[in-house]
Design a protein around this motif. Sequence first.
Motif, PDB file in Angstrom:
ATOM      1  N   LYS A   1       0.856  -1.186   0.000  1.00 11.65           N
ATOM      2  CA  LYS A   1       0.000   0.000   0.000  1.00 11.65           C
ATOM      3  C   LYS A   1       0.890   1.233   0.000  1.00 11.65           C
ATOM      4  O   LYS A   1       1.831   1.330   0.789  1.00 11.65           O
ATOM      5  CB  LYS A   1      -0.891   0.004   1.257  1.00 11.65           C
ATOM      6  N   ALA A   2       0.585   2.167  -0.881  1.00  3.55           N
ATOM      7  CA  ALA A   2       1.360   3.412  -0.935  1.00  3.55           C
ATOM      8  C   ALA A   2       0.375   4.578  -0.936  1.00  3.55           C
ATOM      9  O   ALA A   2      -0.754   4.451  -1.403  1.00  3.55           O
ATOM     10  CB  ALA A   2       2.224   3.442  -2.186  1.00  3.55           C
ATOM     11  N   PHE A   3       0.786   5.673  -0.367  1.00  7.31           N
ATOM     12  CA  PHE A   3      -0.024   6.893  -0.419  1.00  7.31           C
ATOM     13  C   PHE A   3       0.702   7.908  -1.265  1.00  7.31           C
ATOM     14  O   PHE A   3       1.907   8.070  -1.160  1.00  7.31           O
ATOM     15  CB  PHE A   3      -0.259   7.446   0.985  1.00  7.31           C
TER      16      PHE A   3
ATOM     17  N   GLY B   1       3.298   2.076   9.658  1.00  4.86           N
ATOM     18  CA  GLY B   1       2.305   1.424   8.809  1.00  4.86           C
ATOM     19  C   GLY B   1       1.365   0.518   9.566  1.00  4.86           C
ATOM     20  O   GLY B   1       0.563  -0.188   8.969  1.00  4.86           O
ATOM     21  N   LYS B   2       1.434   0.529  10.906  1.00  2.00           N
ATOM     22  CA  LYS B   2       0.615  -0.426  11.654  1.00  2.00           C
ATOM     23  C   LYS B   2      -0.875  -0.091  11.571  1.00  2.00           C
ATOM     24  O   LYS B   2      -1.713  -0.975  11.463  1.00  2.00           O
ATOM     25  CB  LYS B   2       1.086  -0.546  13.115  1.00  2.00           C
ATOM     26  N   SER B   3      -1.212   1.214  11.580  1.00  2.00           N
ATOM     27  CA  SER B   3      -2.629   1.579  11.469  1.00  2.00           C
ATOM     28  C   SER B   3      -3.161   1.272  10.078  1.00  2.00           C
ATOM     29  O   SER B   3      -4.308   0.834   9.924  1.00  2.00           O
ATOM     30  CB  SER B   3      -2.816   3.067  11.779  1.00  2.00           C
ATOM     31  N   THR B   4      -2.308   1.479   9.073  1.00  2.00           N
ATOM     32  CA  THR B   4      -2.720   1.146   7.701  1.00  2.00           C
ATOM     33  C   THR B   4      -2.949  -0.355   7.577  1.00  2.00           C
ATOM     34  O   THR B   4      -3.927  -0.784   6.947  1.00  2.00           O
ATOM     35  CB  THR B   4      -1.641   1.608   6.703  1.00  2.00           C
ATOM     36  N   LEU B   5      -2.083  -1.128   8.206  1.00  2.00           N
ATOM     37  CA  LEU B   5      -2.253  -2.578   8.176  1.00  2.00           C
ATOM     38  C   LEU B   5      -3.586  -2.977   8.809  1.00  2.00           C
ATOM     39  O   LEU B   5      -4.316  -3.816   8.291  1.00  2.00           O
ATOM     40  CB  LEU B   5      -1.085  -3.257   8.915  1.00  2.00           C
ATOM     41  N   LEU B   6      -3.899  -2.326   9.933  1.00  2.00           N
ATOM     42  CA  LEU B   6      -5.168  -2.600  10.612  1.00  2.00           C
ATOM     43  C   LEU B   6      -6.341  -2.260   9.689  1.00  2.00           C
ATOM     44  O   LEU B   6      -7.316  -3.023   9.577  1.00  2.00           O
ATOM     45  CB  LEU B   6      -5.246  -1.778  11.904  1.00  2.00           C
ATOM     46  N   ALA B   7      -6.244  -1.099   9.018  1.00  2.00           N
ATOM     47  CA  ALA B   7      -7.326  -0.663   8.127  1.00  2.00           C
ATOM     48  C   ALA B   7      -7.509  -1.645   6.977  1.00  2.00           C
ATOM     49  O   ALA B   7      -8.635  -1.929   6.564  1.00  2.00           O
ATOM     50  CB  ALA B   7      -7.038   0.745   7.603  1.00  2.00           C
ATOM     51  N   ILE B   8      -6.412  -2.169   6.500  1.00  2.00           N
ATOM     52  CA  ILE B   8      -6.485  -3.096   5.360  1.00  2.00           C
ATOM     53  C   ILE B   8      -7.017  -4.462   5.805  1.00  2.00           C
ATOM     54  O   ILE B   8      -7.884  -5.043   5.156  1.00  2.00           O
ATOM     55  CB  ILE B   8      -5.094  -3.216   4.691  1.00  2.00           C
TER      56      ILE B   8
END
Lengths: 250, 376
Positions: free
Chosen positions: A22-24, A56-63
């Motif tokens: 995932k990239a922003f 990236g831990k919150s992004t991982l959670l979101a995914i």
Amino acid sequence: MLTATSATPTSAPALLAEGVSKAFVSGQQRTQVLDGLSLSLNAGELTLISGPSGCGKSTLLAILSGLQKVDSGRVHALGSELGLLDLRALERFRLQHTGFVFQGFNLFPALSAFEQVELPLNHMGLSRVEARRRAQESLEEVGLAHRMRLRPSELSGGEKQRVAIARALAKEPELLFADEPTSALDAANGQMIIDILHRIARAHGTTVLCVSHDPRLVVHADRVLAMEDGRILSDRRPHAPDASDHGTPS
Amino acid sequence: MVALARKTLIYEWRRFLPAMLAVGFAGLLQLLQIALVLGIFGSTSLYITGSSADVWIGYPGTQSVGSGRTIDADVESHVLMDPAVQRVEPYIWVDGDWRGPAETGGVSVFVSGIDPSADGLMFSKALPADLRARLAEPDAVVVDRSVLDQLGVELGQTATINGHPVRVVGISSGLRALGGVNVLCSLDTARRLDDDPADAGPTYLVARLRDPSQAEAVAARLRGDTAFGPYTTWSAKDFAKISVRYWLFDTGAGAGVLFLAGIVFLVGAVITSQTLIAAVNGSVREYATLNALGVGVGALRKVVLEQAFWVGALGLLGAGALGVVLMLLARSQDVPVVLNVPAALACILLVMGLAAVSGLAAMRSLRRADPATLLR
């Protein structure tokens, strides 16, 4: 291939991520938040993801919870591939199977604790009686039986977070996601939240995935994943006899 | 079901108050505007609504009571032959130039020549019986009390209309006209005041039927006979409508009303939608949490729309209560205000439409309730 799991090989993982990237993009800047991350989580465990902010831990959670789409790779939750579900189907999936606890408690100021918990249940197609029974039970489980007629303004921070947990718990989800659930709380209240999350994993067989940099959580977690720069650096089981690293995931 | 919309509205009423006030005042403005317009322009059909005639007979193509032309007097006997007709009487309209005893200059007056007998139809509902009886005297006239200063005259004084002397024998109320001053007199007096040699017959014939509910049918039956020269017929209701519509739409007043209604709608909608948007934004994290828990965006939109509905309903309630008080106040001050059911319904529709549009606008800001933003 080494996967980040050490559960009995017979049970299918509750959550499975394969080569997730995932990239922003903001303007000309492209930030790779997750880079080919793979991960497998087992039912009935409290897994903690820790790491510095921006790892990236919150992004991982979101995914993993289906709130965000991946750029590449796949996420399987309870056997469904989330990438194949449209917005409606994702909402339905979340309604049936997931609970969330956020850092901010996000309670409606106008509703009593009981109503906060009952509200999502109304949308699950439960009968009024069943919804109320579940709301009552989960508030009792988080120790708020005597406070459930109060509004958020009359509750302490710890109590508010317990209401938020009861709101997630009452749905009887297979997957419970928590994002920094203790960071807004003092030590005693933080400890209470940790105990409750741990008990939920144990008693209900719920897969609890918790993102936090709160060191107090580490000792209660069944499994601790340390993240940095979009990758998992270590995967430990604090209570397992061989609490050593199981290797770096691909 | 937890009533999130209503509970939030009650608990955070201060937040929603501006929207309710905006809706309420938009409704009130609209209500009073319509009542005033109906009151003022309703006076253009006073000749019809203040009389007890069921059918009117006049020159074809007449657009309002004040713009009639004379018809053949013999039409009267033709109308009387219809078995449904109980009574027919002539009505003479004369445009006059009033010169009063005081220094007022010329005043444009609408002279209504009517049958002064006790069972006369014209102005039977607007003119008290004793004043009507006094009109039987030659050159006697009755005027409205609100125009005495304008006419520069008092009870018992004399003036001239089109150069002919008249005497004020009575002062009535509720006879105000638009664009001029109503002067009532007998048919004989009116004939004397009319200095146009081309005017031979009456301006109108008015008829009362044995069964008033037959007005439409009788009017249609009497129409189309050309043996007595050009004339046509209307039921009283239709002619009143034509008259008011002429003033509303052909004078531009109606366009003004619609324009103002549009402005009121726009301003009300802007304020209301901003308030509702602020209310949604204030709870956006809670909405996002519900969405994370799987409550669909559709259900969240319903909450916002329901709030908009309640804001509209409560605003309307306030506007209604205040509107009644203001209308009563206006009535007591002789300000012509009239409200009928279609007008009230139009107001309700406008206000609820305003609330709905605002709710739809506020719904758009729910897009910010993306649960992924809670994970930061």
